[in-house]
Design a protein around this motif. Structure first.
Motif, short mmCIF file in Angstrom:
data_model
loop_
_atom_site.label_atom_id
_atom_site.label_comp_id
_atom_site.label_asym_id
_atom_site.label_seq_id
_atom_site.Cartn_x
_atom_site.Cartn_y
_atom_site.Cartn_z
N UNK A 193 0.87 -1.20 0.00
CA UNK A 193 0.00 0.00 0.00
C UNK A 193 0.90 1.24 0.00
N UNK A 194 0.69 2.08 -0.99
CA UNK A 194 1.44 3.35 -1.10
C UNK A 194 0.68 4.22 -2.08
N UNK A 195 1.14 5.42 -2.35
CA UNK A 195 0.35 6.31 -3.22
C UNK A 195 0.07 5.75 -4.62
N UNK A 196 0.91 4.86 -5.16
CA UNK A 196 0.62 4.29 -6.48
C UNK A 196 -0.29 3.06 -6.37
N UNK A 212 -6.58 -4.18 11.73
CA UNK A 212 -5.53 -3.18 11.48
C UNK A 212 -4.81 -3.52 10.17
N UNK A 213 -4.61 -2.50 9.36
CA UNK A 213 -3.91 -2.68 8.07
C UNK A 213 -2.47 -2.21 8.20
N UNK A 214 -1.56 -3.01 7.66
CA UNK A 214 -0.16 -2.59 7.60
C UNK A 214 0.21 -2.31 6.14
N UNK A 215 0.84 -1.15 5.91
CA UNK A 215 1.24 -0.75 4.56
C UNK A 215 2.68 -1.14 4.33
N UNK A 216 2.88 -2.14 3.46
CA UNK A 216 4.27 -2.47 3.15
C UNK A 216 4.71 -1.81 1.84
N UNK A 217 6.03 -1.74 1.65
CA UNK A 217 6.63 -0.99 0.53
C UNK A 217 6.10 0.43 0.46
N UNK A 218 6.08 1.16 1.58
CA UNK A 218 5.46 2.49 1.59
C UNK A 218 6.23 3.52 0.76
N UNK A 219 7.50 3.19 0.41
CA UNK A 219 8.29 4.12 -0.39
C UNK A 219 8.42 3.63 -1.83
N UNK A 220 7.70 2.53 -2.14
CA UNK A 220 7.77 1.98 -3.49
C UNK A 220 8.82 0.88 -3.59
N UNK A 295 1.93 -1.78 -8.97
CA UNK A 295 2.22 -2.75 -7.92
C UNK A 295 3.68 -3.16 -8.10
N UNK A 296 4.49 -2.97 -7.07
CA UNK A 296 5.92 -3.27 -7.20
C UNK A 296 6.23 -4.75 -6.98
N UNK A 297 5.39 -5.42 -6.19
CA UNK A 297 5.71 -6.80 -5.84
C UNK A 297 4.72 -7.80 -6.42
N UNK A 298 5.22 -8.65 -7.32
CA UNK A 298 4.35 -9.69 -7.87
C UNK A 298 5.10 -10.99 -7.97
N UNK A 299 5.05 -11.81 -6.91
CA UNK A 299 5.72 -13.11 -6.99
C UNK A 299 5.17 -13.92 -8.16
N UNK A 300 6.04 -14.73 -8.74
CA UNK A 300 5.67 -15.46 -9.95
C UNK A 300 4.95 -16.77 -9.61
N UNK A 301 3.61 -16.70 -9.63
CA UNK A 301 2.81 -17.91 -9.43
C UNK A 301 2.02 -18.16 -10.70
N UNK A 302 1.56 -19.39 -10.87
CA UNK A 302 0.73 -19.66 -12.04
C UNK A 302 -0.72 -19.27 -11.78
N UNK A 303 -1.06 -19.00 -10.52
CA UNK A 303 -2.42 -18.53 -10.27
C UNK A 303 -2.34 -17.07 -9.83
N UNK A 304 -3.42 -16.35 -10.06
CA UNK A 304 -3.44 -14.94 -9.67
C UNK A 304 -3.81 -14.86 -8.19
#
Ligand SMILES: NC(=O)c1ccc[n+]([C@@H]2O[C@H](COP(=O)([O-])OP(=O)(O)OC[C@H]3O[C@@H](n4cnc5c(N)ncnc54)[C@H](OP(=O)(O)O)[C@@H]3O)[C@@H](O)[C@H]2O)c1
Length: 316
Positions: A193-196, A212-220, A295-304
């Protein structure tokens, strides 16, 4: 404009416990860097550290925490330590957490998070992959994230963790957990979660359901690309603070816990400096995604694994 400084605060979890709203992130911190950065953070006043099995630095986090506690007047219960179970461990969470506690040299963690909403095969290493580099998942029909979560909740009763939650999840999947009989609601949801990628729908959904929500990669994430964004730079100039301060303060203004990672001592200290942003600036930053969604993080899985989020749907 002189900035209105805000302290780090504690948020209430749905199980009555508290969580500090700023944590040091440790992903990609090498063991040595990780020890030094956790030590710097704790000495500077952070009380919340975020690690994971997969970061391969739990030993360093634990050494720094224990060394710090020996030198400080603080006690273990004054700190909030999070680690995460990896998908290859989902079918045996008790062994997984005992292994993590052993590496951390702690009796319990404050928060144990499922790192993803999909299980992976066991016995083939930490990130099992097929010949094309895709992570080898177990079909959700055979073992779903709900099955994994059901097993995880036993760890609270056993005292190995105070709270549990899930990462990389969306509102429909959380709804399914909340509707499933005999499950403790997740205390925390940790997502990118970040501005983009503001994930407005997810943040509102969790607020309404007392999660409670935690925002990871807040700086991109790596290299902090968000700090170059023209709106963030302009707002930083207006308040006379750094762009990192704006991005982190925005996450806090939304009522989320924020997890900036740094292994640079000066930045670790800088990232604790929060300001009160005007509502119009909070809204302006929250609308940047209309111009730029990423979205900066997308692990490579065969399912979405990120389906059906209103703000971002890689399938559409
Ligand atoms: N649950 C999950 O799946 C998941 C996924 C990703 C992240 N996370 C958690 O969230 C944490 C944060 O996310 P992240 O590590 O992806 O990225 P991030 O915190 O958005 O950004 C880290 C990057 O920003 C740089 N940086 C930090 N503070 C800065 C400042 N004040 N000025 C300029 N640059 C700065 C860091 O550099 P230096 O280190 O060189 O200073 C690093 O390159 C992780 O470490 C991890 O704990 C969880």
């Amino acid at each position: 404009m002189s900035p209105n400084k805000k302290p780090i605060e504690s948020l209430k979890l749905n199980n009555g416990l508290s969580i500090p709203n700023v944590a040091l992130g440790t992903w990609k911190a090498s063991p040595d860097d990780c020890y030094n950065s956790v030590m710097t953070a704790l000495k500077s006043g952070y009380t919340h550290i975020d690690t994971a099995r997969i970061y391969r630095n739990e030993v360093s986090v634990g050494r720094a925490v224990n060394d710090f506690l020996k030198q400080s007047h603080l006690k273990r219960e004054d700190l909030f330590i999070t680690t995460k179970i990896s998908p290859f461990e989902f079918q045996d969470p008790e062994n997984a957490i005992l292994d993590s506690l052993e590496r951390l040299q702690l009796d319990y963690v404050d928060l144990y998070l499922m790192h993803h909403c999909v299980a992976e095969v066991t016995g083939e290493g930490i990130t099992p992959r097929d010949e094309n580099g895709f992570r080898k998942h177990i079909s959700p029909e055979v073992f779903s994230y709900v099955d994994a979560y059901r097993l995880l909740q036993n760890l609270v009763a056993k005292g190995y963790t105070k709270s549990i939650g899930i990462c990389n999840i969306n509102s429909p999947k959380i709804q399914r957990l909340l509707e499933t009989k005999d499950l403790i609601p997740p205390a925390v949801v940790q997502c990118e979660i970040h501005p983009y990628l503001p994930q407005h729908e997810l943040v509102e959904f969790c607020k309404a359901n007392n999660i409670v929500v935690e925002s990871y990669s807040p700086l991109g994430s790596t290299g902090a690309p968000l700090l170059q964004d023209s709106v963030i730079v302009e707002i930083a100039q207006k308040y006379g603070v750094t762009p990192a301060c704006v991005a982190i303060s925005w996450a806090v203004a939304r009522g989320t816990v924020v997890l900036p990672k740094s292994t640079t001592a000066q930045r670790i200290k800088e990232n604790m400096f929060l300001i009160e942003l005007d509502e119009e600036d909070v809204n302006l930053i929250g609308s940047i995604y209309k111009r730029m969604t990423k979205r900066y993080l997308e692990p490579k899985w065969k399912i979405n694994v990120y389906d059906s989020d209103a703000d971002f749907n890689p399938l559409t």
